[in-house]
Every structure is written in structure tokens, then in C-alpha cells.
Design a protein around this motif. Structure first.
Motif: not given
Length: 440
Positions: A87-88, A207-208, A210-211, A215, A218
Motif C-alpha cells: 500500500e502507499d 505490471s504497473d 506504481r503497484r 515499491r 509498500g
């Protein structure tokens, strides 16, 4: 005990005075409008187990796993698995539930953590709870809070590199490239089939970035933050493979992550015990050195060395029982104050005597031994910095290293290779950690 608290935004916290280990007990939570009764509550020692794939590696795949699973039934060993995700922003809840250790629950649980918990429970004779929170293939920065990364000038570039990696990411273009790759694969597979050959592997869906799980912060947000401030005795950690190519950075990142966790829990120096990366063709000696240096600089930490249970070609060695056992030894010494050997020999100092290097060690236990024959794995160099294979002998609590090709030695290295062949142990059967006297 009876304690009270006022809820704010649906959250509340109470702290109980120390309880005697045992159970089962009943916990009653009474609010203004309802009452919740939780039965079968044990009081004991709770440890957090985290890291990447070698911590996630299930008991069902481990060497000796079949025997361990058959004997896994134990009401006083409890298991909790944190759902995977990234999660961000920090989550506040960790969904899941405690389960008794049984053949069914243990088979899917972390092998390293389960063996650790089994051995610790036997030694302490109290209930033990294990919280498993790990994800394969993930770097340490994913397990570190964003605030901790951005607060350190040497670690902030990690966040900046990640931001740059998706700055120009175009989801539509990536999807179009994937469709073209699928068409090309379909044609290549048909051609291979016609020729009686194995078809090429299918392309991976885009894949993104950012997800992704990797990351920065995360996994910390989704799988570590929700656990705070649950009272834990300490943490065990098996990770580093994903950071192997950035060993110099790991020297700073890993200690920062440990400090981050300790501060977030409000337990400034809870024991943090970790596994040194096993020998493998993809793992550099520098990442093991970064782990060794972290152990030596951070209070109330310990490192389990596993040079003897690795696999040169498989990054996932199946021998997890010795790993859990060595972590349990470290826990008994660091967390519970037992006066027991918990580490193999660790290089302390070097003295040059004529053409010989005389090495001293800590953690020698009952004495140094060369397991299975003559001592091996040592190299030596003079002022030119060229290392050559050396002769090494144990004399009392010292190791004497020399080579006829190096009349004036200045540096010695041990196990300094991706897949070292080494055999220096103490008499308690614990292997020496790789090292170099010319640490940079």
C-alpha cells in the motif's frame, strides 16, 4: 486484571501488567453497547518473522518437512499469517486469525519460523506465538517506512529512483506491446509445435510499477505498520537476496530499517535476529559482509550463519531446520539472557608475525575446529593486493594463515566467494562467518 480506555475513531489501546505465561484464559471486552468474549487466549512470547522468499518458504517444501508436519500438533504454538499486499499509505488493521500449530496449519507456514518457534517453545517451556509477514523477491526498502527513507540523505535516492522508474510509464503503450508479444508468441509456439520442439515461454503481462510489491515502503505500510504496537519479544528476518547487487547501500539501509521498526513499535531495542545469505552463484560476498557489519554495529542483534546449508544453484536451500535452530539459539542468548554459544567464530583481529597472519576470533565456544579435514577457504595477499590460496592451521584459539607465495602478508580473507567451500566451526557445530581483514 481490569483496565479501561476511551476509543477514538474506532481505535483504542490498553496495556496489561505483566502476566504469568500459560493459559488458556478468557478476555472480555465490554463497550457501551456490546460485549465481546475471546476464549482460548494464551500468554507467552510472540515473535515477528519477516523477509523475502526464504522466510516465506513453507514447511511442506523443507527438508525433514514431512516428519515435522506429522509432529506439528501443539496447542501452545500459535501461528498467524499476515495477508500479502502493498500500500502507499499505512494500514491500521492486519486481517487474519491465530491458529494452533497442526499438520494442516504448519504445512503452509514459514518453515524457518516454525522450526524457530518449536525450538524456542521447548527451551522456554511457555506458549509461543509466531506472526509471519513475508513476500518473496522483495528488497529491504519495501519493508521500511517512507519517512525513514526520506529522512536519510543516503537513502532518499532509493525513493527518487523509484519515482523516476515510472515517470514515463505509459499503461496503454505497455498493453499494446504485450498484445504484440502475445501474437508473436502464438506464431512461435505453433512453429515449434510443428517442428516437434518445446514452445518458448509466454510473455508476462505488464505490471504497473506504481503497484508492485517492491515499491519503497509498500510492504511496510501493508504488512508491518498494521501490527504495531502489538507486543512482541523480537523479530527474526531472512532477506537480502533482492539487495545483493547493492551491498554498499544495504550497509546503511538494513540498520535504518531495524531502527525504523524499533522506533515504530516503541520498543527501542527489541531483539532483531537475522539470517546471513547462503552460498549461491547469484549472491555476492559483499552482501554477507553488509549483514555482518550490521550485526557488529547494532545492539541486541544476532546473525545466523548458514554457509554449510546453502545450495550453489538454488537460491532456496531446503534445509530450514538448522536455520530456525540457530535463530532460536540467538533468541535464547540475546532476548532471554541464557549463557550459551549462539554463533560460530567471528573474526576479531589480525597480527602479522614474520610471514604468517595470526587471526583471533570471538564466539569460539569450546574451541575452533576444522570440520571434515584440513582447514580451507582462506586466501592471503601482500601489498600488491593479489589474493592467493593459503594454508591455514588452528593453534589453540587462533588460526595461522600463510603462503610461500606471500612472504609479507597484509590481508586475509575467508569464504570470500559467491559459493565458498569452507569448514571453520566451533566445537558447538556453528560455522564461522565469512570475512575479510581488508574491509572497505
Amino acid at each position: 486484571q481490569t483496565v479501561t480506555a476511551t476509543a477514538r475513531d474506532g481505535r483504542w489501546l490498553v496495556r496489561l501488567k505483566p502476566l504469568k505465561a500459560g493459559g488458556p484464559f478468557t478476555l472480555t471486552v465490554a463497550g457501551e453497547n456490546n460485549t465481546l468474549v475471546v476464549s482460548d487466549v494464551l500468554v507467552g512470547e510472540v515473535w515477528l518473522a519477516s523477509g523475502q522468499s526464504n522466510m516465506a518458504f513453507p514447511l511442506s517444501r523443507a527438508a525433514n518437512g514431512t516428519e515435522a508436519i506429522a509432529a506439528a500438533g501443539n496447542r501452545r504454538l500459535r501461528l498467524f499469517t499476515v495477508p500479502r499486499g502493498a500500500e502507499d499509505t499505512p494500514r491500521t488493521d492486519a486481517h487474519g486469525n491465530w491458529q494452533e500449530s497442526s499438520p494442516e496449519t504448519a504445512a503452509k507456514f514459514s518453515a524457518v519460523a516454525w522450526f524457530f518457534g518449536r525450538d524456542l517453545r521447548k527451551a522456554l517451556r511457555v506458549p509461543v506465538g509466531l506472526i509471519h509477514s513475508s513476500v518473496g523477491g522483495t528488497p529491504a526498502e519495501a519493508w521500511t517506512s517512507r519517512a525513514a527513507l526520506e529522512a536519510d540523505p543516503e537513502l532518499k535516492p532509493i525513493v527518487e529512483r523509484y519515482a523516476a522508474s515510472f515517470k514515463n510509464h505509459d499503461p496503454e503503450a505497455a498493453a499494446a506491446r504485450y498484445q504484440r508479444a502475445l501474437e508473436d508468441h502464438k506464431a512461435a509456439a505453433a512453429k515449434a509445435k510443428g517442428a516437434g520442439e518445446r514452445p518458448p515461454p509466454a510473455p508476462r503481462a505488464p505490471s504497473d510499477p506504481r503497484r508492485g510489491n517492491n515499491r519503497p515502503s509498500g510492504l511496510y505500510n501493508a504488512m508491518i505498520a498494521p501490527l504495531q504496537p502489538y507486543a512482541i519479544a523480537g523479530a527474526i528476518w531472512y532477506q537480502g537476496e533482492a539487495n545483493s547487487g547493492r551491498a554498499a547501500e544495504y550497509r546503511k539501509l538494513f540498520p535504518a530499517m531495524i531502527q525504523n521498526w524499533r522506533q515504530a513499535w516503541g520498543q527501542c531495542e527489541f531483539p532483531f535476529l537475522f539470517v546471513q545469505i547462503a552460498p549461491n552463484v547469484r549472491m555476492t560476498p559483499e552482501i554477507r559482509e553488509a549483514q555482518l557489519l550490521s550485526w557488529q554495529k547494532i545492539p541486541r542483534t544476532a546473525m545466523a550463519v548458514i554457509t554449510d546449508v546453502g545450495n550453489e544453484t538454488d537460491i532456496h536451500p531446503t534445509q530450514k531446520e538448522p536455520v530456525g535452530a540457530r535463530l532460536a539459539l540467538a533468541a535464547r542468548a540475546i532476548a532471554y539472557g541464557e549463557k550459551i554459544p549462539y554463533s560460530g567464530p567471528v573474526y576479531a583481529s589480525m597480527k602479522i608475525e614474520d610471514d604468517r597472519a595470526v587471526l583471533s576470533f570471538t564466539h569460539i565456544g569450546s574451541g575452533l575446529v576444522a570440520k571434515g579435514g584440513d582447514l580451507k577457504g582462506f586466501t592471503i595477499a601482500g601489498e600488491d593486493g593479489d589474493f592467493t590460496r593459503a594454508t591455514a592451521l588452528i593453534e589453540g584459539d587462533k588460526v595461522i594463515v600463510s603462503s610461500s607465495a606471500v612472504p609479507k602478508p597484509v590481508a586475509v580473507r575467508y569464504a570470500w566467494a559467491k559459493t565458498p567451500d569452507v569448514n571453520l566451526f566451533n566445537k558447538e557445530g556453528l560455522p564461522a562467518t565469512p570475512f575479510r581483514t581488508d574491509v572497505k
